[in-house]
Write a protein that holds these residues in place. Structure first.
Motif, PDB file in Angstrom:
ATOM      1  N   ASP A  81       2.301  12.187  11.737  1.00 43.60           N
ATOM      2  CA  ASP A  81       3.535  12.744  10.872  1.00 43.60           C
ATOM      3  C   ASP A  81       3.617  12.744   9.270  1.00 43.60           C
ATOM      4  N   PRO A  82       3.755  14.206   8.977  1.00 43.23           N
ATOM      5  CA  PRO A  82       3.762  14.467   7.420  1.00 43.23           C
ATOM      6  C   PRO A  82       4.831  13.185   6.564  1.00 43.23           C
ATOM      7  N   ALA A  83       5.619  13.034   7.018  1.00 39.64           N
ATOM      8  CA  ALA A  83       6.996  11.807   6.523  1.00 39.64           C
ATOM      9  C   ALA A  83       5.451  10.835   6.501  1.00 39.64           C
ATOM     10  N   ARG A  84       5.206  10.544   7.504  1.00 35.63           N
ATOM     11  CA  ARG A  84       4.973   8.881   7.727  1.00 35.63           C
ATOM     12  C   ARG A  84       2.971   9.000   6.692  1.00 35.63           C
ATOM     13  N   GLU A  85       2.409  10.429   6.433  1.00 34.48           N
ATOM     14  CA  GLU A  85       1.313  10.311   5.454  1.00 34.48           C
ATOM     15  C   GLU A  85       1.972   9.965   4.235  1.00 34.48           C
ATOM     16  N   ALA A  86       3.341  10.982   3.841  1.00 38.39           N
ATOM     17  CA  ALA A  86       3.206  10.849   2.867  1.00 38.39           C
ATOM     18  C   ALA A  86       3.144   9.774   2.189  1.00 38.39           C
ATOM     19  N   ALA A  87       4.336   8.815   2.816  1.00 39.44           N
ATOM     20  CA  ALA A  87       5.473   7.594   2.950  1.00 39.44           C
ATOM     21  C   ALA A  87       3.777   6.394   2.259  1.00 39.44           C
ATOM     22  N   PRO A 114       7.457  14.615  -6.444  1.00 42.14           N
ATOM     23  CA  PRO A 114       6.780  15.389  -7.123  1.00 42.14           C
ATOM     24  C   PRO A 114       5.908  15.725  -5.158  1.00 42.14           C
ATOM     25  N   LEU A 115       5.013  14.859  -4.956  1.00 42.95           N
ATOM     26  CA  LEU A 115       4.462  14.854  -3.540  1.00 42.95           C
ATOM     27  C   LEU A 115       4.840  14.890  -2.409  1.00 42.95           C
ATOM     28  N   LEU A 116       6.893  14.723  -2.154  1.00 43.66           N
ATOM     29  CA  LEU A 116       7.542  15.739  -1.489  1.00 43.66           C
ATOM     30  C   LEU A 116       7.393  17.515  -1.739  1.00 43.66           C
ATOM     31  N   ARG A 117       7.186  17.531  -2.951  1.00 41.09           N
ATOM     32  CA  ARG A 117       7.822  18.805  -3.717  1.00 41.09           C
ATOM     33  C   ARG A 117       6.525  19.576  -3.118  1.00 41.09           C
ATOM     34  N   THR A 118       5.345  18.931  -3.811  1.00 38.94           N
ATOM     35  CA  THR A 118       3.965  20.204  -3.084  1.00 38.94           C
ATOM     36  C   THR A 118       3.433  20.101  -1.586  1.00 38.94           C
ATOM     37  N   ARG A 119       4.319  19.461  -0.850  1.00 44.58           N
ATOM     38  CA  ARG A 119       3.870  19.278   0.524  1.00 44.58           C
ATOM     39  C   ARG A 119       5.180  19.727   1.444  1.00 44.58           C
ATOM     40  N   ARG A 120       5.933  20.278   0.830  1.00 45.71           N
ATOM     41  CA  ARG A 120       7.233  21.223   1.424  1.00 45.71           C
ATOM     42  C   ARG A 120       7.535  19.641   2.440  1.00 45.71           C
ATOM     43  N   ASP A 159      13.048  15.100   6.992  1.00 42.13           N
ATOM     44  CA  ASP A 159      12.013  14.302   6.567  1.00 42.13           C
ATOM     45  C   ASP A 159      11.378  14.160   5.528  1.00 42.13           C
ATOM     46  N   ALA A 160      12.249  14.890   4.377  1.00 42.79           N
ATOM     47  CA  ALA A 160      12.237  13.828   3.291  1.00 42.79           C
ATOM     48  C   ALA A 160      12.842  12.638   3.581  1.00 42.79           C
ATOM     49  N   ALA A 161      13.895  12.500   3.736  1.00 43.10           N
ATOM     50  CA  ALA A 161      14.538  11.521   3.740  1.00 43.10           C
ATOM     51  C   ALA A 161      13.771  10.147   4.638  1.00 43.10           C
ATOM     52  N   LEU A 162      13.340  10.747   5.808  1.00 41.17           N
ATOM     53  CA  LEU A 162      12.188   9.735   6.332  1.00 41.17           C
ATOM     54  C   LEU A 162      10.957   8.984   5.801  1.00 41.17           C
ATOM     55  N   ALA A 163      10.605   9.768   5.220  1.00 37.98           N
ATOM     56  CA  ALA A 163       9.618   9.236   3.899  1.00 37.98           C
ATOM     57  C   ALA A 163       9.803   8.224   3.012  1.00 37.98           C
ATOM     58  N   THR A 164      11.373   9.030   1.955  1.00 36.81           N
ATOM     59  CA  THR A 164      11.418   8.049   1.122  1.00 36.81           C
ATOM     60  C   THR A 164      11.697   6.558   2.125  1.00 36.81           C
ATOM     61  N   GLU A 165      12.736   7.480   3.094  1.00 34.72           N
ATOM     62  CA  GLU A 165      12.966   5.520   3.608  1.00 34.72           C
ATOM     63  C   GLU A 165      12.286   4.769   3.747  1.00 34.72           C
ATOM     64  N   LEU A 166      10.993   5.259   4.450  1.00 33.73           N
ATOM     65  CA  LEU A 166       9.730   3.905   5.079  1.00 33.73           C
ATOM     66  C   LEU A 166       8.454   3.938   3.533  1.00 33.73           C
ATOM     67  N   ALA A 167       8.778   4.446   2.396  1.00 29.88           N
ATOM     68  CA  ALA A 167       7.944   4.117   1.377  1.00 29.88           C
ATOM     69  C   ALA A 167       8.879   2.705   0.649  1.00 29.88           C
ATOM     70  N   TYR A 168      10.092   3.277   0.073  1.00 25.99           N
ATOM     71  CA  TYR A 168      10.345   2.498  -0.617  1.00 25.99           C
ATOM     72  C   TYR A 168      11.346   1.055   0.175  1.00 25.99           C
ATOM     73  N   GLY A 169      11.617   1.274   1.429  1.00 25.23           N
ATOM     74  CA  GLY A 169      11.810   0.279   2.656  1.00 25.23           C
ATOM     75  C   GLY A 169      10.516  -0.432   2.134  1.00 25.23           C
ATOM     76  N   THR A 170       9.614  -0.124   2.638  1.00 20.84           N
ATOM     77  CA  THR A 170       8.470  -0.520   3.227  1.00 20.84           C
ATOM     78  C   THR A 170       7.392  -1.645   1.691  1.00 20.84           C
ATOM     79  N   LEU A 171       7.914  -0.885   1.031  1.00 21.88           N
ATOM     80  CA  LEU A 171       7.059  -2.089  -0.166  1.00 21.88           C
ATOM     81  C   LEU A 171       8.841  -3.427  -0.756  1.00 21.88           C
TER      82      LEU A 171
END
Length: 493
Positions: free
Chosen positions: A44-50, A70-76, A81-93
């Protein structure tokens, strides 16, 4: 920048690491954006981004909030999906410590024995299962797909087995199992803070006259993402007009300059591009406004921001000073951060930005300034909700070295202050060793000064704000909805 950190700009691992990490992250973002989609099929793109954000944080000492946008912008990647990637990355950290304790049991081995990329995949899966409203079957299957894409088919089988064990119990059941030991150890695991940070925050609460049983509330507040807050710089933009242009925004809780956004990307906010509006935590606004509110007999001299990078407080002080016909000098030891200050104050005419060591200013310009802000480099323990990875980077050994720098800067600021002038000593940390102890040590060597009541100064700006007994003022995320900013005001005689 995101929210202003209030950790100054002197030579320290924090700033250097962030800059190097951001540069490497930008290069890697460009490379990964060019990978053919079929090489990443099934993930999934969001999970890959995270996942890529977690890898950059681990490998490049980068900061997530500099890597992800910038990663979200580059990968469009946009919208949900952007909200999912953000919560996955920040919440996991943010909750990494909690998940590592759970994963060690579920994998039946210390997490240190797992390959770092595999561990990051497992952490992402654990966050989906225990920290988000994602059905267990979807969390497991999507994370297994990510593992197969990024760490291989064999490790993906381990991910499947471990996450199924994680999914078999609720979060509370897991915490009952792994959050053991004394109070500090239990809270450390349950709230995902290093034990030394838990102890430091408890000590800071007690020093501020607050009950120690608020410790849980402080730790929990660190795990809630901070709301984006804007500053409407006085004389440059009217806050009511800004609120009218942002239908979903609300006034700040305390200051006449703050605007709280309901969500979304602040990049499109009117005034942000030209510097009349900026992103700035309301606690950061409060301490700058408090410094400007203190009576000074002769306020005709210039004001000084001694550790100005990245420039949020400089911008607010510059706007306030301009209304009084006073100039501002901003010093920053690192050239790249001085450039950020210049960008921040681009809408202001009478702000001089210098690349200089703040420790030398007092000797080079004794008694020149009527108001001086020392926004000292610190551990940043008051802004853990903004930088989810920073709690894992700081160590107790950082405190003494920072303390030496903090003392030198405060002493220089006092020497640079004119008789009758005022110094604001500010940290984005409530740690007693970085706040009250530093002030006490420096003032013992400066008999010509007195501590003013910073609580009264903040209440001159925010009359209803609940604060401790003073003279030091300490803000708290669980009470004030701000970063845990500390303010001490000192007048030179």
């Amino acid at each position: 920048m995101t929210q202003e950190r209030g950790t100054g700009g002197h030579d320290r691992r924090d700033a250097g690491g962030r800059q190097r990490g951001a540069a490497r992250a930008q290069r890697r973002t460009s490379r990964t954006a060019q990978r053919p989609a079929e090489r990443r099929r099934g993930a999934d793109p969001a999970r890959e981004a995270a996942f890529d954000v977690l890898r950059e944080v681990a490998e490049s000492d980068a900061y997530a909030n500099l890597v992800l946008p910038p990663l979200l912008r580059t990968r469009r990647i946009v919208g949900r999906d952007a909200a999912l990637a953000t919560e996955l990355a920040y919440g996991t950290l943010r909750l990494q410590g909690r998940y590592d304790a759970i994963l060690a049991v579920a994998a039946d081995r210390p997490v240190e024995e797992l390959d770092p990329p595999l561990l990051d995949v497992l952490r992402l899966g654990a966050h989906q299962l225990l920290g988000m409203r994602i059905p267990a079957h979807a969390a497991v299957s999507q994370t297994v797909a990510l593992a197969r894409s990024r760490v291989g088919a064999g490790p993906a089988q381990l991910v499947n087995a471990v996450l199924r064990r994680v999914a078999a119990s609720s979060l509370q059941e897991w915490l009952d199992r792994v959050a053991t030991g004394d109070e500090i150890a239990r809270l450390s695991t349950a709230t995902s803070h290093p034990a030394w940070v838990v102890r430091a925050l408890r000590q800071a609460l007690v020093a501020d006259g607050r009950p120690a049983d608020e410790l849980v509330a402080v730790l929990e507040a660190d795990n809630v993402p901070a709301q984006v807050t804007l500053v409407a710089r006085p004389g440059l933009v009217d806050r009511e007009a800004l609120l009218a242009a942002l239908p979903d925004a609300q006034p700040g809780r305390w200051t006449p300059t703050a605007v709280r956004l309901a969500g979304g990307d602040p990049a499109s906010v009117p005034g942000l591009a030209d510097g009349t509006v900026a992103v700035q935590d309301e606690g950061s606004q409060l301490v700058a406004l408090a410094l400007a509110s203190v009576p000074v007999d002769d306020d005709s001299g210039p004001w000084l921001d001694l550790c100005a990078g990245p420039g949020g407080k400089t911008g607010l002080l510059g706007a306030l000073a301009a209304e009084r016909g006073v100039s501002v000098v901003a010093t920053e030891v690192q050239p790249h951060r001085a450039a950020l200050v210049r960008q921040s104050v681009r809408a202001l005419g009478d702000v001089e930005v210098r690349v200089a060591d703040g420790r030398q200013v007092g000797r080079e310009e004794p008694g020149r300034y009527s108001r001086v802000l020392v926004d000292a480099p610190c551990t940043g323990l008051g802004a853990l909700r903004r930088r989810p990875e920073s709690r894992w980077r700081r160590r107790p050994a950082d405190v003494p070295a920072l303390g030496d720098l903090q003392r030198a800067l405060l002493s220089s600021a006092l020497d640079a202050t004119a008789p009758g002038g005022v110094v604001a000593y500010v940290t984005c940390s409530p740690h007693v060793a970085e706040t009250r102890v530093v002030v006490s040590d420096v003032l013992a060597e400066h008999p010509d000064v007195e501590i003013l009541d910073a609580v009264d100064a903040i209440r001159a700006v925010a009359p209803a704000i609940p604060l401790g007994p003073g003279p030091h003022a300490q803000l708290w995320p669980h009470v004030h909805g701000t970063d845990a900013m500390h303010l001490t005001l000192v007048r030179r005689h």
